[in-house]
Enzyme design. Sequence first.
Site, short mmCIF file in Angstrom:
data_model
loop_
_atom_site.label_atom_id
_atom_site.label_comp_id
_atom_site.label_asym_id
_atom_site.label_seq_id
_atom_site.Cartn_x
_atom_site.Cartn_y
_atom_site.Cartn_z
N ASP A 151 38.77 11.18 36.91
CA ASP A 151 38.61 9.94 37.04
C ASP A 151 39.31 9.19 36.20
O ASP A 151 39.28 9.15 34.95
CB ASP A 151 37.18 9.44 37.01
CG ASP A 151 36.86 7.95 37.53
OD1 ASP A 151 37.81 7.42 38.21
OD2 ASP A 151 35.68 7.51 37.36
N SER B 118 36.62 16.69 33.93
CA SER B 118 35.74 15.60 34.54
C SER B 118 35.56 15.69 35.95
O SER B 118 35.36 16.71 36.35
CB SER B 118 35.96 14.37 33.99
OG SER B 118 35.21 13.28 34.08
N MET B 119 35.66 14.72 36.48
CA MET B 119 35.47 14.65 37.91
C MET B 119 36.44 15.31 38.94
O MET B 119 36.35 15.70 39.93
CB MET B 119 35.74 13.09 38.49
CG MET B 119 35.49 12.55 40.17
SD MET B 119 35.90 10.90 40.32
CE MET B 119 37.55 11.31 40.83
N ASP C 259 28.39 14.81 26.06
CA ASP C 259 29.71 14.71 25.59
C ASP C 259 30.29 13.36 25.02
O ASP C 259 31.55 13.15 25.16
CB ASP C 259 30.86 15.63 26.39
CG ASP C 259 30.99 15.15 27.53
OD1 ASP C 259 30.40 13.85 27.98
OD2 ASP C 259 31.95 15.52 28.42
N HIS D 69 34.22 13.70 25.52
CA HIS D 69 34.71 14.15 26.87
C HIS D 69 36.08 14.11 26.99
O HIS D 69 36.37 15.09 27.93
CB HIS D 69 34.12 13.08 27.48
CG HIS D 69 34.35 13.08 29.19
ND1 HIS D 69 33.54 13.89 29.88
CD2 HIS D 69 35.19 12.16 29.95
CE1 HIS D 69 33.84 13.79 31.01
NE2 HIS D 69 34.78 12.84 31.34
#
Length: 420
Positions: free
Chosen positions: A44, A197-198, A361, A393
């Site tokens: 994202d 991530s995403m 995270d 993250h």
Amino acid sequence: MRSTVIANSLLLIFLIFWPVKVSSERLLFKSNVRKSPVILIPGDGGSQLQARLNEPKVPHVVCLKKSSWFDLWLNLEFFPPVLVDCFADYMKLIYDRKTRTTRNTEGVEIKVTDFGNTSTIEYLDASRYSLTAYYSSIVNALVKKLGYKRGLNVRGVPFDFRKAPNEMKNLLSDMKRLIEETYTMNNNTPVTLIGHSMGNPVGYYFLKKQTAAWKKTYIARLVTLASPWGGAVKALRLLASGDNLHVYIVNPLSVRSFQRSIPSSAWLMPYDTFWRKDEVLIYAPKYNYTVADYQKFLKDVNYTDAWEMRKDTEPLIKKLDHPGVEVHCLHGVGVDTPASFRYAPSQWYNYQPDVIYGDGDGTVNLRSLHGCLKWQKMNGPPVFHRQYNKTDHLGILHDASAIDYILKLVVKSETERDRF
Ligand SMILES: *[C@@H]1O[C@H](CO)[C@@H](O)[C@H](O)[C@H]1NC(C)=O
Ligand SMILES: *[C@@H]1O[C@H](CO)[C@@H](O)[C@H](O)[C@H]1NC(C)=O
Ligand SMILES: *[C@@H]1O[C@H](CO)[C@@H](O)[C@H](O)[C@H]1NC(C)=O
Ligand SMILES: *[C@@H]1O[C@H](CO)[C@@H](O)[C@H](O)[C@H]1NC(C)=O
């Protein structure tokens, strides 16, 4: 005549292979390392986006109405007040409840550039501002330490991260073509997919759509960095009150209209398969909201379109069965991560709430990062797991030990595979 030809061919084959066979296997490996080509899937906000304008109406007189293509995401020039309102107007999506799809603000076109290469995912700012470094450390390590070449065996799938996979038909077919092309360009070598991530739920959704035979041929493994398998509590604050994108001069309310309007925000709300129905995620003056209260929550924060988007996107990866490829699940741990939010009456819901932290995270809660562990108990290729203490993250993308793990993985494969 024919037997001479056969004998000569055998001799030829023998001559070609014999000297190699007597030398050690190590030498064979070293002189002929097959590097698994790498394809990176960003998360994202992880792809640069360009915009072109021909707008009938803009929120302020200072906002550009007509333009040729320019860098929209991420462009730090848009962050001063007022200009950030222009930015939100260009970035936001409009939801159509009939077609259950989204479209840009009237007169705004948005595109990704350089699909297949890494140039628009290494840095988020086109001027390669070091604070926006994204996949750059991983790409540089592959290039400098292992001799990978950008566009040949390290490639990328920048995409419009505002949408969820229910609106990614073209992306998914482009991704399939890119994987097949990369496999062929590299001597029929299976590809290593790396997501951040995403990008992982997207990659996972893509893999679930492919046949077992296709995956066996083209995919060596999936490396998941910091994946929100069950969503993230942080998404709820963003939907209610906006998120300043870690840029402290940005007023969260200025970007909220954009952040709320994108289906990926609704897609990343926590799942009831990961959070119990008696765990309060939002303490508000008049109600305590759990995963079972999203319809009420989104109505109370005055954005019911997001409830429609949630219904469209929630089933996409919810089942979370085995992806059918080898998985390496890497993420940070031991970083304070929003676990729930508390709004005082004066804060609800246009001001930033107090945060109650848990493990994770910094962005994704630990239980969601651990979603990949479900597959260890299922039938399918192996699932490996590594946690990096105090790595956040984005930090996982630049963490020396995580990068080292990836470097070892991508050159290891072929000797192992040859044994099967
Ligand atoms: C990919 O981008 C790099 C620079 O980032 C460039 O040198 C290379 O030629 C590009 N490759 C392709 C195939 O476009
Ligand atoms: C929400 O939960 C807190 C803590 O359990 C409680 O004190 C409060 O009364 C609850 N609020 C509402 C509106 O139910
Ligand atoms: C709810 O949202 C609409 C449309 O964005 C806006 O016009 C309206 O003022 C909002 N209502 C409240 C109570 O904030
Ligand atoms: C993680 O790091 C912190 C601080 O550096 C340390 O106190 C803790 O013991 C570490 N935890 C693990 C599991 O290694």
